[in-house]
Design an enzyme around this catalytic site. Structure first.
Site, short mmCIF file in Angstrom:
data_model
loop_
_atom_site.label_atom_id
_atom_site.label_comp_id
_atom_site.label_asym_id
_atom_site.label_seq_id
_atom_site.Cartn_x
_atom_site.Cartn_y
_atom_site.Cartn_z
N HIS A 64 0.87 -1.19 0.00
CA HIS A 64 0.00 0.00 0.00
C HIS A 64 0.90 1.23 0.00
CE1 HIS A 64 0.99 -0.59 4.19
NE2 HIS A 64 0.57 0.62 4.49
N HIS A 66 1.51 3.93 1.79
CA HIS A 66 1.90 4.73 2.95
C HIS A 66 3.43 4.82 2.89
CE1 HIS A 66 -1.91 4.08 5.62
NE2 HIS A 66 -1.92 5.26 5.01
N ASP A 68 5.92 4.68 4.78
CA ASP A 68 6.84 3.71 5.39
C ASP A 68 7.03 2.47 4.50
OD1 ASP A 68 4.13 3.27 6.15
OD2 ASP A 68 4.71 1.97 7.82
N HIS A 69 6.13 2.27 3.51
CA HIS A 69 6.23 1.08 2.65
C HIS A 69 6.79 1.36 1.26
CE1 HIS A 69 4.04 -1.63 5.43
NE2 HIS A 69 3.73 -0.45 5.92
N HIS A 143 -6.74 -2.60 5.38
CA HIS A 143 -6.05 -1.50 6.05
C HIS A 143 -6.93 -0.26 5.90
CE1 HIS A 143 -2.60 0.13 7.97
NE2 HIS A 143 -2.09 0.77 6.94
N ASP A 211 0.40 -4.29 5.84
CA ASP A 211 -0.36 -3.78 6.99
C ASP A 211 -1.84 -4.17 6.83
OD1 ASP A 211 2.03 -2.62 7.52
OD2 ASP A 211 1.29 -0.56 7.62
N HIS A 265 6.67 -5.32 11.30
CA HIS A 265 6.05 -4.00 11.42
C HIS A 265 5.84 -3.69 12.90
CE1 HIS A 265 3.11 -0.73 10.42
NE2 HIS A 265 3.77 -0.69 9.29
ZN LIG Z 1 3.10 0.59 7.75
#
Ligand SMILES: [Zn+2]
Length: 299
Positions: A64, A66, A68-69, A143, A211, A265
């Site tokens: 996805h 976001h 952080d990914h 998510h 996530d 995570h």
């Molecule tokens: Zn994340």
């Protein structure tokens, strides 16, 4: 013997990285294939530590969008370009075309290879591609933005039974190669079929959730998997309505016969691994926690 599948956790942290846990990224290596699952900030340093050149990565699967990914994509692409990559690079993900285009616009660079964005994750289960040995799937997850997990599903393969080989007088060489590739071979007027000299073995399964809240369709797909790497952000029941509680994950992993569960995570709020393990291990003993650099080989 099946080829080993090597999984290396490049980043095991969650939204805010720590000195010990970087942003999410997992390297999967099977035979000649090197895939990256998520590409958080620091992914290319993780590759460097794992001794894998970024140029070898063929495909990237983003769960996805976001930061952080995916925030590691821009510097990784830059490095691939500077290393004179020419082979095309495929990037999968929900809305991949939109986000890969955005990333392409973020710099004055002119990359010398083709970036192919492939949207996926709209359907519950979606086969992305198939080789002679395995299939790669996207599994829609739950998510707070469009998201999916990914699964590698090996096809069943034939394992030669040496005793049966001897019975038919077959030896390693052209005849054996022919029966393996064509399913049968004629030797001295006798037809020998593959099923007479080999047994069919099920393929292995590896699933990465990204996530997600606990989502039963993901566990149904992962049933019996050798390895499930799952969101294990929190011990407590879903604080943000976007992540599961680790005990829920462990319970379903046990119910669906997962052979090994890796929680990743991990939130920086937990200072020690034992805080998490004392909750999940009594539920499902084959649970471990991800660490940056952790390598798991499936044989
Ligand atoms: Zn994340």
């Amino acid at each position: 013997m099946p080829v080993p599948i090597e999984i290396t956790i490049l980043g095991s942290g969650s939204a805010i990285p720590t000195l010990k846990r970087g942003h999410p990224a997992v390297l999967m290596h099977r035979a000649g294939d090197y895939f990256l699952l998520d590409c958080g900030e620091g992914a290319q340093l993780g590759l460097e530590k794992a001794g894998v050149s970024p140029v070898r990565i063929d495909k990237i699967f983003i769960t996805h969008w976001h930061a952080d990914h995916f925030a590691g994509l821009l510097p990784l692409l830059e490095t691939m370009h500077l290393n004179r990559r020419t082979a095309p690079l495929e990037i999968y993900g929900p809305d991949a075309k939109r986000f890969v285009n955005d990333i392409r616009d973020l710099s004055y660079w002119s990359i010398g290879f083709r970036l192919i964005a492939r949207d996926c994750g709209r359907r519950q289960y979606e086969k992305l591609f198939s080789t002679s040995d395995y299939e790669m799937w996207a599994i829609k997850t739950k998510h707070n933005v469009p998201s999916c997990g990914y699964a590698l599903l090996e096809k069943p393969h034939w394992a030669i039974d040496v005793k049966k080989l001897k019975k038919f007088g077959l030896e390693p060489g052209p005849d054996l190669r022919k029966v393996k590739s064509k399913g049968k071979v004629k030797v001295k007027n006798i037809t020998i079929r593959l099923s007479q000299i080999a047994v069919q073995m099920p393929g292995r399964k590896f699933v990465y959730s990204g996530d997600t809240l606990v989502h039963r369709p993901l566990f149904k797909f992962a049933k019996g998997a050798e390895l499930l790497i799952h969101d294990g952000t929190f011990i407590e029941p879903a604080l943000t309505h976007a992540h599961p509680s680790s005990d829920q994950v462990a319970r379903l992993a046990k119910q669906y016969g997962i052979k090994k569960l890796v929680l990743t995570h991990l939130s920086r709020r937990y200072r020690t691994e034992s805080e998490i393990l004392r909750v999940v291990r009594p539920i499902f003993k084959n649970t471990i926690l991800a660490r940056d650099g952790l390598k798991i080989t499936l044989r």
